[in-house]
Design an enzyme around this catalytic site. Sequence first.
Site, PDB file in Angstrom:
ATOM      1  N   HIS A 103       0.723  -1.226   0.077  1.00  0.00           N
ATOM      2  CA  HIS A 103      -0.075   0.101  -0.080  1.00  0.00           C
ATOM      3  C   HIS A 103       0.919   1.368  -0.024  1.00  0.00           C
ATOM      4  CE1 HIS A 103      -3.518   2.380   0.478  1.00  0.00           C
ATOM      5  NE2 HIS A 103      -2.844   2.977   1.428  1.00  0.00           N
ATOM      6  N   SER A 104       0.654   2.154  -0.753  1.00  0.00           N
ATOM      7  CA  SER A 104       1.288   3.356  -0.918  1.00  0.00           C
ATOM      8  C   SER A 104       2.795   3.157  -1.371  1.00  0.00           C
ATOM      9  CB  SER A 104       0.993   4.289   0.380  1.00  0.00           C
ATOM     10  OG  SER A 104       1.421   5.753   0.314  1.00  0.00           O
ATOM     11  N   LEU A 105       3.707   3.738  -0.379  1.00  0.00           N
ATOM     12  CA  LEU A 105       5.101   3.238  -0.426  1.00  0.00           C
ATOM     13  C   LEU A 105       5.182   1.871  -0.700  1.00  0.00           C
ATOM     14  CD1 LEU A 105       8.087   4.082  -0.641  1.00  0.00           C
ATOM     15  CD2 LEU A 105       7.918   4.096   1.856  1.00  0.00           C
ATOM     16  N   SER A 131      -2.123  -0.811  -3.664  1.00  0.00           N
ATOM     17  CA  SER A 131      -3.243  -0.016  -3.619  1.00  0.00           C
ATOM     18  C   SER A 131      -2.546   1.494  -3.246  1.00  0.00           C
ATOM     19  CB  SER A 131      -4.122  -0.275  -2.518  1.00  0.00           C
ATOM     20  OG  SER A 131      -3.600  -0.741  -1.424  1.00  0.00           O
TER      21      SER A 131
END
Length: 262
Positions: A103-105, A131
């Site tokens: 998720h993200s990074l 995501s």
Amino acid sequence: MSITIDDDVLSRWLPFRALTGAEPGALPLYCLPHAGGAASAFRAWQGKVPGVAVQPVQPPGRESRHREPPYQRMPPMVSDLADAVLADVETSAAGRRYALYGHSLGAIVAFELVREIRRRGGPQPVHLFVSGSDAPHLTYEAGPPVGGMSREQVVALLRTLGGTPEWLLADPGALEMILPAVQADFTVKETYRYEPEPPLDVPLTAMPSDADPRVASAKVAGWEALTGGPFELHPFEGGHFAVFEQAGRTQAIVAEALRPWA
């Protein structure tokens, strides 16, 4: 290939390794958190995806690893993480099969982890889930570097993104604990540069959110260009952490994609 690392090191990377809540032989799903995030972000997912052993990943600089310096560049993080994942996969009852969620990074880290393992000739994941992130070849960080921001500016950014409890943002002592990891992780993202390589041969599922203040849905769709395997896009309503706020739906998407292997 065979990787052996100290069991204590492996346990630091995978602090809930023995607590997956899954049946023996379940497919490992290594879950990488957002910038400043920790393994606890995925702890509640354990036991919620049939046939899957959710393995939250703990980067250094937070929670059980708060005394360790966090990474500030992508390559050393990915190299050390590859050692841990490959060592765990080699001992898995799932027969060297595994999946990744970022998720993200964590999405960018997961992508680079797959490429690092491929360069080593290791087993590829059966699926990659991402995501909260633009596609790596389209991502960039606009504005002033988070690593150079004041405490007040970082807190304002975290409030904009959501996902961080207000009590924590209002507690100076708690902030002292989390800010180094937050700023180091953003430095990893801000200094990251995508290098072209052949597309992955891995099924990939991307989950964008329509009100994410830092991620453009069109750039999430760009993940499709990075794999020659099947690609699915599952849009969410909500902000940067919609996949956690709607965890039941996220887990259902993961379960359905992994059904052939779980």
